[in-house]
Design a protein around this motif. Structure first.
Motif, PDB file in Angstrom:
ATOM      1  N   TRP A   1     -18.905  -5.759 -11.888  1.00  0.00           N
ATOM      2  CA  TRP A   1     -18.494  -6.888 -12.711  1.00  0.00           C
ATOM      3  C   TRP A   1     -17.830  -6.347 -13.983  1.00  0.00           C
ATOM      4  O   TRP A   1     -18.122  -5.224 -14.420  1.00  0.00           O
ATOM      5  CB  TRP A   1     -19.712  -7.745 -13.072  1.00  0.00           C
ATOM      6  CG  TRP A   1     -19.977  -8.811 -12.065  1.00  0.00           C
ATOM      7  CD1 TRP A   1     -19.702 -10.141 -12.194  1.00  0.00           C
ATOM      8  CD2 TRP A   1     -20.557  -8.662 -10.761  1.00  0.00           C
ATOM      9  NE1 TRP A   1     -20.073 -10.810 -11.052  1.00  0.00           N
ATOM     10  CE2 TRP A   1     -20.594  -9.947 -10.156  1.00  0.00           C
ATOM     11  CE3 TRP A   1     -21.044  -7.580 -10.032  1.00  0.00           C
ATOM     12  CZ2 TRP A   1     -21.093 -10.163  -8.889  1.00  0.00           C
ATOM     13  CZ3 TRP A   1     -21.538  -7.793  -8.757  1.00  0.00           C
ATOM     14  CH2 TRP A   1     -21.558  -9.060  -8.198  1.00  0.00           C
TER      15      TRP A   1
ATOM     16  N   GLY B   1     -22.831 -15.116  -4.489  1.00  0.00           N
ATOM     17  CA  GLY B   1     -22.140 -13.900  -4.928  1.00  0.00           C
ATOM     18  C   GLY B   1     -21.620 -13.969  -6.351  1.00  0.00           C
ATOM     19  O   GLY B   1     -21.123 -12.978  -6.880  1.00  0.00           O
ATOM     20  N   GLN B   2     -21.777 -15.112  -7.006  1.00  0.00           N
ATOM     21  CA  GLN B   2     -21.297 -15.227  -8.387  1.00  0.00           C
ATOM     22  C   GLN B   2     -22.419 -14.977  -9.384  1.00  0.00           C
ATOM     23  O   GLN B   2     -23.603 -15.096  -9.052  1.00  0.00           O
ATOM     24  CB  GLN B   2     -20.713 -16.623  -8.616  1.00  0.00           C
ATOM     25  CG  GLN B   2     -19.406 -16.852  -7.872  1.00  0.00           C
ATOM     26  CD  GLN B   2     -18.775 -18.189  -8.215  1.00  0.00           C
ATOM     27  OE1 GLN B   2     -19.473 -19.167  -8.472  1.00  0.00           O
ATOM     28  NE2 GLN B   2     -17.447 -18.231  -8.212  1.00  0.00           N
TER      29      GLN B   2
ATOM     30  N   GLU C   1     -19.189  -2.740  -6.017  1.00  0.00           N
ATOM     31  CA  GLU C   1     -18.407  -3.756  -6.727  1.00  0.00           C
ATOM     32  C   GLU C   1     -18.957  -3.911  -8.136  1.00  0.00           C
ATOM     33  O   GLU C   1     -20.150  -4.102  -8.325  1.00  0.00           O
ATOM     34  CB  GLU C   1     -18.485  -5.083  -5.968  1.00  0.00           C
ATOM     35  CG  GLU C   1     -17.869  -4.993  -4.582  1.00  0.00           C
ATOM     36  CD  GLU C   1     -18.257  -6.180  -3.724  1.00  0.00           C
ATOM     37  OE1 GLU C   1     -17.395  -7.041  -3.491  1.00  0.00           O
ATOM     38  OE2 GLU C   1     -19.436  -6.251  -3.306  1.00  0.00           O
TER      39      GLU C   1
ATOM     40  N   TYR D   1     -27.768 -14.486 -10.620  1.00  0.00           N
ATOM     41  CA  TYR D   1     -26.955 -14.091  -9.472  1.00  0.00           C
ATOM     42  C   TYR D   1     -27.285 -15.025  -8.316  1.00  0.00           C
ATOM     43  O   TYR D   1     -28.456 -15.224  -7.976  1.00  0.00           O
ATOM     44  CB  TYR D   1     -27.263 -12.640  -9.086  1.00  0.00           C
ATOM     45  CG  TYR D   1     -26.571 -12.196  -7.820  1.00  0.00           C
ATOM     46  CD1 TYR D   1     -25.207 -11.914  -7.821  1.00  0.00           C
ATOM     47  CD2 TYR D   1     -27.270 -12.072  -6.625  1.00  0.00           C
ATOM     48  CE1 TYR D   1     -24.558 -11.514  -6.656  1.00  0.00           C
ATOM     49  CE2 TYR D   1     -26.633 -11.674  -5.455  1.00  0.00           C
ATOM     50  CZ  TYR D   1     -25.270 -11.404  -5.475  1.00  0.00           C
ATOM     51  OH  TYR D   1     -24.629 -11.009  -4.330  1.00  0.00           O
TER      52      TYR D   1
ATOM     53  N   GLN E   1     -18.752 -15.527 -12.595  1.00  0.00           N
ATOM     54  CA  GLN E   1     -17.929 -14.356 -12.349  1.00  0.00           C
ATOM     55  C   GLN E   1     -18.243 -13.692 -11.025  1.00  0.00           C
ATOM     56  O   GLN E   1     -19.400 -13.553 -10.639  1.00  0.00           O
ATOM     57  CB  GLN E   1     -18.132 -13.333 -13.469  1.00  0.00           C
ATOM     58  CG  GLN E   1     -17.606 -13.767 -14.827  1.00  0.00           C
ATOM     59  CD  GLN E   1     -16.089 -13.810 -14.891  1.00  0.00           C
ATOM     60  OE1 GLN E   1     -15.409 -13.484 -13.926  1.00  0.00           O
ATOM     61  NE2 GLN E   1     -15.569 -14.246 -16.025  1.00  0.00           N
ATOM     62  N   GLU E   2     -17.179 -13.236 -10.386  1.00  0.00           N
ATOM     63  CA  GLU E   2     -17.305 -12.348  -9.242  1.00  0.00           C
ATOM     64  C   GLU E   2     -16.900 -10.952  -9.678  1.00  0.00           C
ATOM     65  O   GLU E   2     -16.361 -10.778 -10.779  1.00  0.00           O
ATOM     66  CB  GLU E   2     -16.428 -12.872  -8.100  1.00  0.00           C
ATOM     67  CG  GLU E   2     -16.982 -14.202  -7.596  1.00  0.00           C
ATOM     68  CD  GLU E   2     -16.135 -14.861  -6.533  1.00  0.00           C
ATOM     69  OE1 GLU E   2     -15.090 -14.305  -6.173  1.00  0.00           O
ATOM     70  OE2 GLU E   2     -16.541 -15.945  -6.084  1.00  0.00           O
TER      71      GLU E   2
END
Lengths: 492, 492, 492
Positions: B67, B405-406, B65, B379, B51-52
């Motif tokens: 999640w 970044g995921q 940002e 991460y 997931q981003e």
């Protein structure tokens, strides 16, 4: 990684039965206070209301008032609240619960007895001379039972889950006790409902669904109620509604278990008992008790607390938090606060609860603060105050007055300001952690003082002088007098 | 009250690494690590996705940002994730949460300040000479506040629930921090939602329901935004959406509490603030700081860890896990792994979390393994890898690539194999236990080696030679080089 | 039982604020037993039923029977139950679970192996002479693996969550084991379902939804089943249903990880294996084992328990509770009870479970009692008994007979009376606390004795003579003989 696992694991268990070094237990013990875990709750609180009891049930010698456990604030905190008003010579029948309890004595004095499993009967007598409540009659000559404690206004009594206890009013006035059941406690393996298991009586009003205010006709005399004539319908009814634990067993089984006859077995089922859960004692209740009363014994208790002879069976279960001499925070123009935690009353470590009692003088304030690690369930003992409670996103969830006899829950991390009304304000707060921690936002030990000035300046877009006002204008700790407010405010 | 908090807290932590007696406390302490209990979760995971962030919010001086907390993997693990990108001179405003946090510094350097309840302001200055960020101006002469920590790439910072903290970028590049909120943690008595309580600013974008990417017009100058002209509609709006904690209180109450005037009280409510949660500091942020920077102090910190003077207030909150010298597992052809647990950073004992940082060289593997006692939230810092994750019944729930970044969660007991791509693979894994344990299925410390040959022979219907291949063909620990793979495999 | 409660309890609290004496760590350790927290459950139990397995699955060399985990009593207790009947030379394949397990050996003897992460392979051999199960063949000359334990009727084996283990029947008769999975345990961070992760085999019958009794045609010979020809449909099917952990990985990944060829990698996926989870060992299973068997080694284990050299890796995992010599409560006309808790078997501290085994002679009784701090899951080993269970409000939730092979759960705080039938009654009870405490309502250490006579008199409206009958007519502890019942009851 794997190595470190091995290392960790070995170290970890090495220590389960280790050598014999010093003073470690105490600290170890404290270091786990955060181990507390509670049932999952739902805390989407948009609006709080100060609550009074939603349901009351009269008994022969008193009144029991229950707060509505479905109220959002109580569901969030995972607690259940009851207030018993016990008349002179009233006996609250022995019961236990799946949740630990804190009992606060709001008014009056009495006796409290707990039957702790596995503990010996340490109160023993050969003659009648040492009996409390003896009034000249000499028909009784001996008894033995577990310790009985005197309780009085301002006492907190801690009861672990599953321990049966009873309360008797031997004072001259009403005895009023406020009980918090911590149903979210780790000790409760059932579900989030407080369950009360009565060992005697026929407390059918206690049933879960009941909401009605019953006014039982107590015409049934003692002799009459002993009659064994009970129609099937009556029996059906008494079984559907609440009754004591023995009622669920077969008489024959009970007779077998106690080695008594069936008639007596039926008697302890109390099926036709109309007295409720608080019953009148005909003469005075006579229990064994040392002669001296109160303070002196309690002080001795303090000495004993740190001795190795301390065990669960002799552990202190009560502590008085109304005594002004014991205040932890005192401001001569603000008021005082007394905290009770597991360092003061070690059994609280076991049941993971604590309490505070506060007195706020007229118009004085408690600093804006939040509870770091627990909920705070506030019961108003006297007076009134205006409270504001703020939650996530700066949302105001309560702004109003709370009055004597009301309850308001301040959830974990929600910020609150209290300002006493014209008559002042007294409260007891039950907290769902054995070492509750608060975080004041103003005053001497506040977050504002912890932050660098430049953070305040940039966060609030204020100048340095204003930042210093925020940090230093209140030099009191937690309790703020009101006289500095008004037009003369400093901006030094 | 506040005093007793301090006292309690100190006592409590004093003891985590105490005196000089045989290191038993430390281990004793560890021995309860299994005490951790978490909120009830639902983990019917049939399919995982890397997931981003699902939502991003811009502030004056940075980007946050988030999640999607409703993603199945995060609900199962009971965690919430945020990544803040803080511009040069950006200040992430002070806030606290109902969940403990682990902060990982992905990039850059900065300052981190925590306001720990009951702890004293230990950084004090009389003259301006010792101020960090002082740039010739002499208008400020003194301040006092709690300890401020320098942070840099590779640091993990541990924050208990309910402790307010802020972050400032004083480096030359962007400061990027990845924060895990452990909402299932025992310290959280509210519900499974991470709640962020801001002490300043007007973070209305932070509201729960918000999903929009806002691009705030920041034309409002500082002087303009200070104007008190706010229409009722504006006020309504700012209250419905998120704002800081003080916004929920009455101005008069705040003025009373801080002993300030109403104007300043309104200012700390920041109602018309358009800057978001990361604000620009006009000059450099000046805080007190000892002269030397970085490594040296950290080493001194290590010595102090076992001293009796250690308390919660002086406890280390950070640890660098990117330094190759600190690797716990190292394979010169495979890579390295550094684990951080409560033995390294004792406060993790308190918040029941740990972390690992790994570097995998191109095409190298991490052995098939499962996490015994926790979830692992991975991460990706740099590079890419192919991962396979297998759950109950041998069900493959993930087979794919993860990139920089995921985030991918490997639930407790689910088995995983990682194989680095051509650029290698670097990750940080947050783990929901303060002493996470893994169980490799292949290699030197694996389950295969623990099983007798005859069990393998009969379980897999293979011959003895094959059983020995399974047990001994990989002699590396956890990290496997790739060069032994291919056509030349031994079946010795 | 009651005695041990007392002992435990006292020890436990002795230590909360102790002096500086020795042996405290052990108790300290005990003092956190209440730290246990369990998943939230729903316990609205109006009616209990004695349960037999709801589903059974045959394997090549045995039968596995599963109780219905959705039965209200098991949902309330948060447990899952399985009984495996393992034929001579049957091997229950290695698996681990997200829940800690207690294994009770109902019948037979065998070997138990656990693969504890991070622990070394401590059983090593150079020559074949020391191998168990060696039958003249000399083709094998060395092996090394983790400790293997002999198990026999009456043994309890404790398995932490996430530790893989296997069981082999090397006796002459069937080996029957009853396994409780404590899915509500704190160690489980997934959800309330017990998940079994198999390291070998193809246990597709184990899938959650499966209810059918399959009778697998076991025509597949070993050589045939090795064939790699598998249609896509077959593969689809085997993946949808349960299979072992390796089946979820790509063959190439596995080959890489183990440094083996792809063929062997496919073999450990066991995709075409039809044998189920209990497989037949062709020859005898040969594992390393010291020569002496049983009691002697176990006794040595006792000495080692309190030594500092004890680690997780060498920790005892088993204890025999069927031996009459180890009875904790014994009444020559009533029966005996043996309790196993974390004081006897320290690893129980870690997994927060305990057990008791009871033998009740014909028509004898277990006193009316309730479990203070846990649920009790009773499995009937032999004979039969009549039980009555009573819950909140005196509601009878069970009144009936329980027979060999049945399970009945007595929830926390629910009162129970057991009366053996004509063949006597033997049971094992699994308890969801590592130091389960009971509270008898009748007999020597009962609540009745703890209460003052005047409380009984007024609560039950009985006279003093009757109150004394209630307190003193049964002088036995927990186990009551039946001969005092009947017409000759005293009312002295």
């Amino acid at each position: 990684m794997a190595y470190s696992s091995l290392f960790t694991l070995s170290l970890c268990f090495l220590v389960l039965f280790p050598g014999c070094l010093a003073q470690l237990e105490q600290v170890t013990d404290q270091s786990q206070r955060q181990q507390q875990q509670r049932f999952q709750t739902e805390c989407r609180i948009n609006n709080l209301n100060a609550q009074e009891p939603g349901r009351s049930v009269e008994s022969e010698a008193g009144l029991s008032e229950y707060w509505n456990r479905n109220d959002e604030q109580f569901r969030c905190a995972g607690v259940d609240l009851v207030r018993h008003t016990i008349q002179r010579r009233g006996l609250l029948l022995p019961s236990f619960s799946n949740a630990p309890q804190l009992v606060y004595v709001v008014q009056g004095r009495g006796l409290h007895g707990a039957a702790i499993p596995g503990c010996p009967e340490t109160f023993q007598s050969e003659s009648s001379s040492q009996f409390r409540g003896e009034q000249g009659s000499q028909r009784m000559s001996r008894d033995q039972h577990q310790k009985v404690r005197e309780i009085r206004e301002g006492d907190i009594v801690a009861m672990p889950a599953g321990v049966a206890h009873w309360i008797y009013n031997d004072g001259e006035s009403q005895l009023i006790v406020m009980i918090l059941y911590d149903t979210s406690n780790q000790a409760n393996q059932l579900d989030e409902n407080a369950r009360r298991f009565y060992l005697a009586g026929n407390p059918r009003q206690q049933q879960q669904g009941g909401r009605q205010r019953r006014r039982e006709s107590r015409q049934g005399s003692r002799s009459q109620s002993r009659s064994r004539s009970q129609s099937p319908e009556e029996r059906e009814r008494s079984q559907q509604s609440g009754s004591n634990l023995f009622n669920g067993f077969d008489e024959e089984f009970l007779a077998d278990s106690f080695n008594i006859d069936n008639e007596l077995a039926m008697r302890i089922q109390n099926r036709d008992d109309q007295r409720g859960i608080i019953v009148t004692v005909e003469d005075e209740l006579r229990v064994l008790s040392p002669q001296s009363r109160g303070e002196e014994r309690e002080e001795r208790g303090w000495d004993r607390d740190n001795g190795v002879e301390e065990t669960f069976c002799t552990m202190r279960l009560k502590h008085n938090i109304a005594d002004p001499q014991r205040a932890d925070v005192y401001n001569e123009r603000g008021g005082r606060i007394t905290s009770l935690n597991s360092l003061n009353l070690p059994i609280l470590r076991y049941i993971q609860l604590s309490a505070e009692r506060g007195v706020l003088y007229r118009n004085a304030l408690v600093a804006p603060l939040y509870n770091m690690n627990c909920h705070s369930v506030i019961y108003v003992i006297r007076g009134n105050a205006r409270l504001q409670v703020v939650g996530e996103n700066g949302q105001n969830v309560f702004d109003g007055e709370v009055r004597e006899g009301q309850v308001l829950t301040v959830p974990q991390n929600f910020a609150v300001i209290k300002k006493a009304g014209n008559q002042g304000f007294e409260w007891v707060a039950f907290k769902t952690n054995d070492n509750a921690m608060i975080n004041p936002l103003a005053g001497r030990l506040s977050t504002m003082r912890a932050l660098p000035e430049d953070v305040l300046i940039n966060a609030y877009r204020i100048d340095r002088q204003e930042a210093r006002s925020l940090k230093y204008n209140r030099d009191e700790t937690t309790l703020f007098s009101s006289d500095s407010s008004g037009s003369s405010r400093r901006r030094d």
